[in-house]
Design an enzyme around this catalytic site. Structure first.
Site, PDB file in Angstrom:
ATOM      1  N   ASN A   1       1.455  -2.594   5.306  1.00  0.00           N
ATOM      2  CA  ASN A   1       1.139  -1.156   6.021  1.00  0.00           C
ATOM      3  C   ASN A   1      -0.929  -0.878   5.423  1.00  0.00           C
ATOM      4  OD1 ASN A   1       0.364   2.153   5.876  1.00  0.00           O
ATOM      5  ND2 ASN A   1       0.809   1.790   3.793  1.00  0.00           N
TER       6      ASN A   1
ATOM      7  N   TYR B   1     -12.929  -3.384  12.799  1.00  0.00           N
ATOM      8  CA  TYR B   1     -11.167  -2.673  12.360  1.00  0.00           C
ATOM      9  C   TYR B   1     -10.808  -2.938  13.873  1.00  0.00           C
ATOM     10  CZ  TYR B   1      -8.144   1.047  10.832  1.00  0.00           C
ATOM     11  OH  TYR B   1      -6.933   2.071  10.713  1.00  0.00           O
TER      12      TYR B   1
ATOM     13  N   GLY C   1       0.970  -1.095   0.103  1.00  0.00           N
ATOM     14  CA  GLY C   1       0.057  -0.070   0.088  1.00  0.00           C
ATOM     15  C   GLY C   1       0.808   0.862  -0.042  1.00  0.00           C
TER      16      GLY C   1
ATOM     17  N   LYS D   1      -6.916  -4.687  14.102  1.00  0.00           N
ATOM     18  CA  LYS D   1      -5.361  -3.400  14.596  1.00  0.00           C
ATOM     19  C   LYS D   1      -5.642  -4.737  15.274  1.00  0.00           C
ATOM     20  CE  LYS D   1      -5.579  -0.686  11.060  1.00  0.00           C
ATOM     21  NZ  LYS D   1      -4.150  -1.023   9.426  1.00  0.00           N
TER      22      LYS D   1
ATOM     23  N   SER E   1       0.843   3.734  -2.167  1.00  0.00           N
ATOM     24  CA  SER E   1       0.688   4.668  -3.811  1.00  0.00           C
ATOM     25  C   SER E   1      -0.102   6.213  -2.251  1.00  0.00           C
ATOM     26  CB  SER E   1      -0.284   4.291  -4.315  1.00  0.00           C
ATOM     27  OG  SER E   1      -1.723   3.572  -3.790  1.00  0.00           O
TER      28      SER E   1
HETATM   29  N1  LIG Z   1      -4.495   8.231   8.856  1.00  0.00           N
HETATM   30  C1  LIG Z   1      -4.943   7.396   9.502  1.00  0.00           C
HETATM   31  O1  LIG Z   1      -5.302   7.789  10.279  1.00  0.00           O
HETATM   32  C2  LIG Z   1      -4.523   6.267  10.135  1.00  0.00           C
HETATM   33  C3  LIG Z   1      -5.086   6.133  11.091  1.00  0.00           C
HETATM   34  C4  LIG Z   1      -4.238   4.602  12.212  1.00  0.00           C
HETATM   35  C5  LIG Z   1      -3.766   3.757  11.230  1.00  0.00           C
HETATM   36  N2  LIG Z   1      -4.313   3.753   9.739  1.00  0.00           N
HETATM   37  C6  LIG Z   1      -3.167   2.809   8.738  1.00  0.00           C
HETATM   38  O2  LIG Z   1      -2.236   3.715   8.272  1.00  0.00           O
HETATM   39  C7  LIG Z   1      -2.422   2.429   7.081  1.00  0.00           C
HETATM   40  C8  LIG Z   1      -2.474   3.399   5.700  1.00  0.00           C
HETATM   41  O3  LIG Z   1      -3.276   3.809   6.077  1.00  0.00           O
HETATM   42  P1  LIG Z   1      -3.348   4.931   5.515  1.00  0.00           P
HETATM   43  O4  LIG Z   1      -3.732   6.533   6.141  1.00  0.00           O
HETATM   44  O5  LIG Z   1      -2.003   6.069   4.515  1.00  0.00           O
HETATM   45  O6  LIG Z   1      -4.920   5.556   3.828  1.00  0.00           O
HETATM   46  P2  LIG Z   1      -5.069   5.599   2.557  1.00  0.00           P
HETATM   47  O7  LIG Z   1      -4.309   7.246   2.046  1.00  0.00           O
HETATM   48  O8  LIG Z   1      -6.563   5.285   2.262  1.00  0.00           O
HETATM   49  O9  LIG Z   1      -3.890   4.108   2.066  1.00  0.00           O
HETATM   50  C9  LIG Z   1      -4.109   2.915   1.475  1.00  0.00           C
HETATM   51  C10 LIG Z   1      -3.084   2.724   1.145  1.00  0.00           C
HETATM   52  O10 LIG Z   1      -3.203   1.165   0.874  1.00  0.00           O
HETATM   53  C11 LIG Z   1      -3.562   0.780  -0.417  1.00  0.00           C
HETATM   54  N3  LIG Z   1      -4.578  -0.277  -0.400  1.00  0.00           N
HETATM   55  C12 LIG Z   1      -5.593  -0.625  -0.120  1.00  0.00           C
HETATM   56  N4  LIG Z   1      -6.224  -1.594  -0.098  1.00  0.00           N
HETATM   57  C13 LIG Z   1      -4.614  -2.319  -0.672  1.00  0.00           C
HETATM   58  C14 LIG Z   1      -5.583  -3.596  -0.654  1.00  0.00           C
HETATM   59  N5  LIG Z   1      -6.052  -4.787  -0.269  1.00  0.00           N
HETATM   60  N6  LIG Z   1      -3.873  -3.817  -1.304  1.00  0.00           N
HETATM   61  C15 LIG Z   1      -3.045  -3.653  -2.075  1.00  0.00           C
HETATM   62  N7  LIG Z   1      -3.381  -1.961  -0.986  1.00  0.00           N
HETATM   63  C16 LIG Z   1      -4.073  -1.525  -0.339  1.00  0.00           C
HETATM   64  C17 LIG Z   1      -3.806   1.963  -1.440  1.00  0.00           C
HETATM   65  O11 LIG Z   1      -3.583   2.078  -2.697  1.00  0.00           O
HETATM   66  P3  LIG Z   1      -4.709   2.357  -3.493  1.00  0.00           P
HETATM   67  O12 LIG Z   1      -4.528   3.620  -2.905  1.00  0.00           O
HETATM   68  O13 LIG Z   1      -3.547   2.322  -4.660  1.00  0.00           O
HETATM   69  O14 LIG Z   1      -5.979   1.566  -3.243  1.00  0.00           O
HETATM   70  C18 LIG Z   1      -2.761   2.990  -0.620  1.00  0.00           C
HETATM   71  O15 LIG Z   1      -1.978   2.959  -1.215  1.00  0.00           O
HETATM   72  C19 LIG Z   1      -3.383   1.191   7.222  1.00  0.00           C
HETATM   73  O16 LIG Z   1      -3.237   0.560   7.361  1.00  0.00           O
HETATM   74  C20 LIG Z   1      -4.585   1.967   8.566  1.00  0.00           C
HETATM   75  O17 LIG Z   1      -4.959   1.650   8.707  1.00  0.00           O
HETATM   76  C21 LIG Z   1      -3.979   5.033   9.476  1.00  0.00           C
END
Ligand SMILES: NC(=O)c1ccc[n+]([C@@H]2O[C@H](COP(=O)([O-])OP(=O)(O)OC[C@H]3O[C@@H](n4cnc5c(N)ncnc54)[C@H](OP(=O)(O)O)[C@@H]3O)[C@@H](O)[C@H]2O)c1
Length: 243
Positions: A86, A150, A8, A154, A10
């Site tokens: 991730n 979720y 993930g 987690k 991108s």
């Molecule tokens: N943002 C927050 O506040 C937050 C807080 C706690 C934990 N997290 C965790 O941090 C991690 C990253 O999240 P983020 O906030 O950076 O979100 P994000 O910007 O939505 O990024 C998600 C990434 O994962 C990819 N992805 C989604 N589903 C996938 C799949 N089935 N197979 C392969 N790649 C996949 C997406 O690819 P595409 O864009 O190409 O679809 C994107 O690159 C996640 O595990 C999330 O649960 C985030």
């Protein structure tokens, strides 16, 4: 040169991690799901640090697609030193009452089974190294409305972290979890979180959201030799937010 694998990569935390690891001197192989343009942009930026960077579309919940990706990483780089599992998210919020078994399975597959798949496929390519899981503060708090599956997934990553730290530690592989709080990424549009800035202004002790770079820097530190005695740990990156 050491090699890192990021799922993930991108957008958001994954994209910032690819760039931080490239800056730290890793060759990086990363996956994405749909966002090919963003993946190409991340690749260009990361490669400007003078390392090799490749990306592939591979669904983190698919054994077959991830196995093909692992084959390619093996062919191109020979070995892996750091894995950052991730990929994850909350594409749809449902309460227990609103949910059905297929919803539970989808969310757990995306946030927990994906980490198992990556670990199973990439640790055989590690002689020594580090596995980093991107969990969430939701593992402690239960998350916002409609985040029960979720939060459970987690929290599952925390159990996986401790168990595999014990199992893989004797081989020289460290396993750690990073628990981000409210981070400004596309996650929140997809999850319909609402106004994260207003939320942070009330609930986060620092009174602001975090940036993906603030999480990526911690991940890069944990991957490095500077963190050589950190194993099985849960690292909060949330500006102070335990509500
Ligand atoms: N943002 C927050 O506040 C937050 C807080 C706690 C934990 N997290 C965790 O941090 C991690 C990253 O999240 P983020 O906030 O950076 O979100 P994000 O910007 O939505 O990024 C998600 C990434 O994962 C990819 N992805 C989604 N589903 C996938 C799949 N089935 N197979 C392969 N790649 C996949 C997406 O690819 P595409 O864009 O190409 O679809 C994107 O690159 C996640 O595990 C999330 O649960 C985030």
């Amino acid at each position: 040169m050491p090699t890192a694998v990021v799922t993930g990569g991108s957008t958001g935390i994954g994209a910032a991690t690819v760039k931080a690891l490239a800056k730290a001197g890793y060759n990086v192989a990363f996956t994405y799901l749909r966002n090919r343009d963003k993946a190409e942009e991340v690749t260009r930026e990361a490669a400007s640090h003078g390392v090799r960077v490749i990306h592939r579309a591979a669904d983190a919940t698919s054994w077959e697609e991830m196995a093909q990706f692992a084959e390619e990483v093996k062919r191109q780089f020979g070995r892996v030193d750091a894995l950052v599992a991730n990929a994850g998210g909350l594409p749809e919020r449902r309460t227990l009452d609103e949910s059905a078994l297929d919803y539970w399975r989808r969310v757990v597959d995306l946030n927990l089974t994906s980490a198992y798949i990556a670990t199973k496929l990439f640790t055989p390519l590690m002689e020594k190294g580090v596995v980093i899981y991107v969990s969430s503060v939701a593992a402690y708090t239960g998350g916002g409305r409609g985040a029960f599956a979720y939060a459970a997934a987690k929290a599952g990553l925390l159990g996986l972290t401790r168990a595999l730290a014990k199992e893989l530690g004797p081989r020289g592989i460290r396993v750690v979890a990073v628990l981000p709080g409210l981070i400004d990424t596309p996650f929140h549009q997809k999850a319909g979180t609402g106004d994260i800035h207003a939320w942070a202004a009330n609930a986060v002790y620092l009174r602001r959201v975090g940036t993906p770079e603030e999480v990526a820097e911690v991940i890069a530190f944990l991957a490095s030799e500077k963190a050589s005695y950190i194993n099985g740990a849960f690292i909060d990156v949330n500006g102070g937010w335990y509500g």
